[in-house]
Design a protein around this motif. Structure first.
Motif, PDB file in Angstrom:
ATOM      1  N   SER A 285       1.931 -32.385 -16.527  1.00  0.00           N
ATOM      2  CA  SER A 285       1.738 -33.810 -16.225  1.00  0.00           C
ATOM      3  C   SER A 285       0.565 -34.047 -15.271  1.00  0.00           C
ATOM      4  O   SER A 285       0.451 -35.125 -14.686  1.00  0.00           O
ATOM      5  N   ASP A 286      -0.285 -33.037 -15.074  1.00  0.00           N
ATOM      6  CA  ASP A 286      -1.507 -33.180 -14.279  1.00  0.00           C
ATOM      7  C   ASP A 286      -1.242 -33.697 -12.869  1.00  0.00           C
ATOM      8  O   ASP A 286      -1.974 -34.553 -12.353  1.00  0.00           O
ATOM      9  N   LEU A 287      -0.216 -33.167 -12.228  1.00  0.00           N
ATOM     10  CA  LEU A 287       0.113 -33.671 -10.896  1.00  0.00           C
ATOM     11  C   LEU A 287      -0.957 -33.317  -9.865  1.00  0.00           C
ATOM     12  O   LEU A 287      -1.254 -34.113  -8.971  1.00  0.00           O
ATOM     13  N   MET A 288      -1.527 -32.118  -9.952  1.00  0.00           N
ATOM     14  CA  MET A 288      -2.571 -31.743  -9.001  1.00  0.00           C
ATOM     15  C   MET A 288      -3.808 -32.630  -9.190  1.00  0.00           C
ATOM     16  O   MET A 288      -4.400 -33.108  -8.221  1.00  0.00           O
ATOM     17  N   ILE A 310      -4.315 -43.975 -17.093  1.00  0.00           N
ATOM     18  CA  ILE A 310      -2.862 -44.129 -17.230  1.00  0.00           C
ATOM     19  C   ILE A 310      -2.448 -45.485 -16.655  1.00  0.00           C
ATOM     20  O   ILE A 310      -3.208 -46.123 -15.909  1.00  0.00           O
ATOM     21  N   HIS A 311      -1.228 -45.930 -16.985  1.00  0.00           N
ATOM     22  CA  HIS A 311      -0.691 -47.180 -16.465  1.00  0.00           C
ATOM     23  C   HIS A 311      -0.261 -46.971 -15.013  1.00  0.00           C
ATOM     24  O   HIS A 311       0.087 -45.860 -14.611  1.00  0.00           O
ATOM     25  N   ARG A 312      -0.255 -48.039 -14.232  1.00  0.00           N
ATOM     26  CA  ARG A 312       0.152 -47.933 -12.824  1.00  0.00           C
ATOM     27  C   ARG A 312       1.573 -47.439 -12.690  1.00  0.00           C
ATOM     28  O   ARG A 312       1.915 -46.730 -11.734  1.00  0.00           O
ATOM     29  N   ASN A 313       2.449 -47.811 -13.639  1.00  0.00           N
ATOM     30  CA  ASN A 313       3.831 -47.316 -13.582  1.00  0.00           C
ATOM     31  C   ASN A 313       3.881 -45.800 -13.754  1.00  0.00           C
ATOM     32  O   ASN A 313       4.670 -45.111 -13.098  1.00  0.00           O
ATOM     33  N   SER A 314       2.998 -45.286 -14.643  1.00  0.00           N
ATOM     34  CA  SER A 314       2.927 -43.836 -14.838  1.00  0.00           C
ATOM     35  C   SER A 314       2.412 -43.162 -13.575  1.00  0.00           C
ATOM     36  O   SER A 314       2.864 -42.061 -13.203  1.00  0.00           O
ATOM     37  N   LEU A 315       1.451 -43.810 -12.908  1.00  0.00           N
ATOM     38  CA  LEU A 315       0.918 -43.266 -11.661  1.00  0.00           C
ATOM     39  C   LEU A 315       2.010 -43.216 -10.598  1.00  0.00           C
ATOM     40  O   LEU A 315       2.153 -42.211  -9.892  1.00  0.00           O
ATOM     41  N   ASN A 320       5.829 -40.082  -7.222  1.00  0.00           N
ATOM     42  CA  ASN A 320       7.208 -39.763  -6.857  1.00  0.00           C
ATOM     43  C   ASN A 320       7.535 -38.298  -7.167  1.00  0.00           C
ATOM     44  O   ASN A 320       8.252 -37.629  -6.405  1.00  0.00           O
ATOM     45  N   LYS A 321       6.998 -37.818  -8.276  1.00  0.00           N
ATOM     46  CA  LYS A 321       7.217 -36.429  -8.675  1.00  0.00           C
ATOM     47  C   LYS A 321       6.555 -35.486  -7.669  1.00  0.00           C
ATOM     48  O   LYS A 321       7.114 -34.446  -7.305  1.00  0.00           O
ATOM     49  N   ILE A 325       8.518 -32.565  -5.312  1.00  0.00           N
ATOM     50  CA  ILE A 325       8.166 -31.137  -5.342  1.00  0.00           C
ATOM     51  C   ILE A 325       7.716 -30.650  -3.964  1.00  0.00           C
ATOM     52  O   ILE A 325       8.107 -29.577  -3.516  1.00  0.00           O
ATOM     53  N   THR A 326       6.888 -31.455  -3.267  1.00  0.00           N
ATOM     54  CA  THR A 326       6.298 -31.007  -1.998  1.00  0.00           C
ATOM     55  C   THR A 326       7.072 -31.466  -0.770  1.00  0.00           C
ATOM     56  O   THR A 326       6.907 -30.907   0.319  1.00  0.00           O
ATOM     57  N   GLY A 327       7.894 -32.505  -0.938  1.00  0.00           N
ATOM     58  CA  GLY A 327       8.564 -33.080   0.218  1.00  0.00           C
ATOM     59  C   GLY A 327       7.658 -33.986   1.025  1.00  0.00           C
ATOM     60  O   GLY A 327       8.009 -34.420   2.122  1.00  0.00           O
ATOM     61  N   LYS A 328       6.472 -34.282   0.473  1.00  0.00           N
ATOM     62  CA  LYS A 328       5.497 -35.132   1.160  1.00  0.00           C
ATOM     63  C   LYS A 328       5.184 -36.344   0.293  1.00  0.00           C
ATOM     64  O   LYS A 328       4.881 -36.215  -0.888  1.00  0.00           O
ATOM     65  N   ASN A 329       5.242 -37.541   0.913  1.00  0.00           N
ATOM     66  CA  ASN A 329       4.972 -38.782   0.199  1.00  0.00           C
ATOM     67  C   ASN A 329       3.488 -39.138   0.315  1.00  0.00           C
ATOM     68  O   ASN A 329       3.010 -39.434   1.414  1.00  0.00           O
ATOM     69  N   PRO A 330       2.742 -39.136  -0.789  1.00  0.00           N
ATOM     70  CA  PRO A 330       1.304 -39.439  -0.713  1.00  0.00           C
ATOM     71  C   PRO A 330       1.007 -40.826  -0.161  1.00  0.00           C
ATOM     72  O   PRO A 330      -0.100 -41.061   0.328  1.00  0.00           O
ATOM     73  N   ARG A 331       1.997 -41.762  -0.225  1.00  0.00           N
ATOM     74  CA  ARG A 331       1.766 -43.124   0.265  1.00  0.00           C
ATOM     75  C   ARG A 331       1.891 -43.211   1.785  1.00  0.00           C
ATOM     76  O   ARG A 331       1.541 -44.231   2.378  1.00  0.00           O
ATOM     77  N   ASN A 332       2.426 -42.152   2.397  1.00  0.00           N
ATOM     78  CA  ASN A 332       2.588 -42.104   3.846  1.00  0.00           C
ATOM     79  C   ASN A 332       1.378 -41.387   4.454  1.00  0.00           C
ATOM     80  O   ASN A 332       1.031 -40.281   4.049  1.00  0.00           O
ATOM     81  N   TYR A 333       0.725 -42.022   5.432  1.00  0.00           N
ATOM     82  CA  TYR A 333      -0.525 -41.479   5.954  1.00  0.00           C
ATOM     83  C   TYR A 333      -0.375 -40.067   6.523  1.00  0.00           C
ATOM     84  O   TYR A 333      -1.205 -39.192   6.268  1.00  0.00           O
TER      85      TYR A 333
END
Length: 358
Positions: A285-288, A310-315, A320-321, A325-333
């Protein structure tokens, strides 16, 4: 004493016989024919030339003999010494008028060749000096400073190194973009290194080069008193820029130096293991790729989705995925900062392993 080579001798003959309707011979400093319109005579001793060398004067021969044919023979001088002889075959009364012209032309060609040889020798000295210069990152020793002065190179002047990587880059073309006191040399693996004045507008220079050549990657270090330090910075910036797809083919060490620091200090970080898991579990799913694009586009969802097609919903699903996996939220600075460090270290380590395999 300068010696006329067989190639030089034959070249003089070939040039002059295009305009002189007589056979021409060129003899070396002992009177042996080294160039002739009559190839069978090459390598034969010429008696008239030997006499001209001994007397330092024109020798005229009116009758064909065993060691010479009729004609005129004039000494060729270089640096006050006789270095050879020009011979024109024919009745001396007829060919004498051409003799001085051929002699002057021959001496001019030899002078030009000598200057070219001297220029090539100087270029070799400069090239050797440049390589010592760019690899040195310590204080200059006095004898090295003097070597530079002997080549009219002021190494104490602050300069900046720029490294250019690409196919078919020509040094002579790059030289046209440089000012006096700026230098260019071939590096390795399709790289050119240039040394420019510290005050030069490096971005304007790069833009000019990019208009001439396509598909280049360019990196530059800071202005440094020890130019090898700047060269090392430029190479490191190029290495980082090529490894991490976060920049647009032009890499400034000042901007990527923090990455260099992160990579050096983050090799044991636990986030590296999380990046490996992200790459392995998210391969389909090209997460990296999603995370790198998210970083590159400063978290702007619409631009990230547009670049990934891709659609924003897919993003949102992918982000979230990544968090699961990492335990880190990309939306959190703060989490994103750790993810950025993880991407940098993981990508750089992976590139280093691949280079060692090669």
């Amino acid at each position: 004493m300068l010696k006329i080579s067989s190639e030089q001798g034959q070249s003089i003959v070939d040039k002059m016989m295009k305009v002189i309707p007589y056979n021409i011979n060129v003899m070396d400093n002992v009177g042996t024919i080294i160039g002739s319109g009559q190839k069978e005579r090459i390598g034969v001793a010429h008696e008239g030339a030997i006499e001209a060398i001994k007397s330092h004067k024109m020798v005229e021969i009116y009758y064909d003999g065993e060691g010479a044919k009729k004609g005129v023979n004039l000494p060729i001088r270089f640096g006050g010494e006789v270095v050879g002889v020009i011979g024109i075959s024919g009745n001396p009364d007829e060919v004498r008028a051409f003799a001085e012209l051929v002699k002057v032309t021959a001496e001019l060609l030899i002078n030009q060749q000598d200057m070219m040889d001297e220029k090539r020798f100087r270029e070799r000295l400069e090239e050797e000096f440049f390589y010592h210069w760019i690899y040195n990152t310590k204080e200059y020793e006095e004898d090295f400073i003097q070597r530079g002065k002997n080549l009219d190179i002021d190494i104490l002047y602050l300069r900046r190194a720029v490294v250019i990587e690409g196919q078919n880059i020509e040094k002579e073309v790059i030289k046209k973009f440089l000012f006096k006191g700026e230098y260019v040399l071939n590096y390795y693996n399709n790289k050119i290194l240039i040394l420019i004045h510290k005050d030069r507008d490096v971005k304007a220079l790069i833009n000019r080069i990019l208009k001439k050549y396509e598909n280049l990657e360019i990196a530059f270090g800071g202005p440094e008193r020890i130019v090898g330090v700047s060269a090392k910075q430029a190479i490191k910036a190029l290495e980082i820029g090529k490894t991490l797809p976060l920049y647009n083919k032009v890499y400034d060490y000042e901007k990527v130096s923090i990455i260099d620091l992160v990579v050096k200090n983050g090799k044991s970080s636990s986030i590296v293991e999380e990046m490996k898991a992200l790459e392995e579990e998210g391969e389909g799913s090209d997460l990296m790729k999603t995370l790198i694009t998210f970083i590159k586009r400063n978290g702007e969802m619409s631009k990230v989705a547009e670049e990934l097609h891709i659609h924003r919903n897919s993003l949102s699903y992918r982000l979230n995925k990544i968090e699961s996996i990492t335990g880190k939220n990309p939306r959190n600075y703060m989490d994103l900062y750790e993810l950025i460090n993880g991407v940098l270290v993981h990508s750089f380590n992976k590139s280093t392993v691949q280079m060692h395999k090669k």
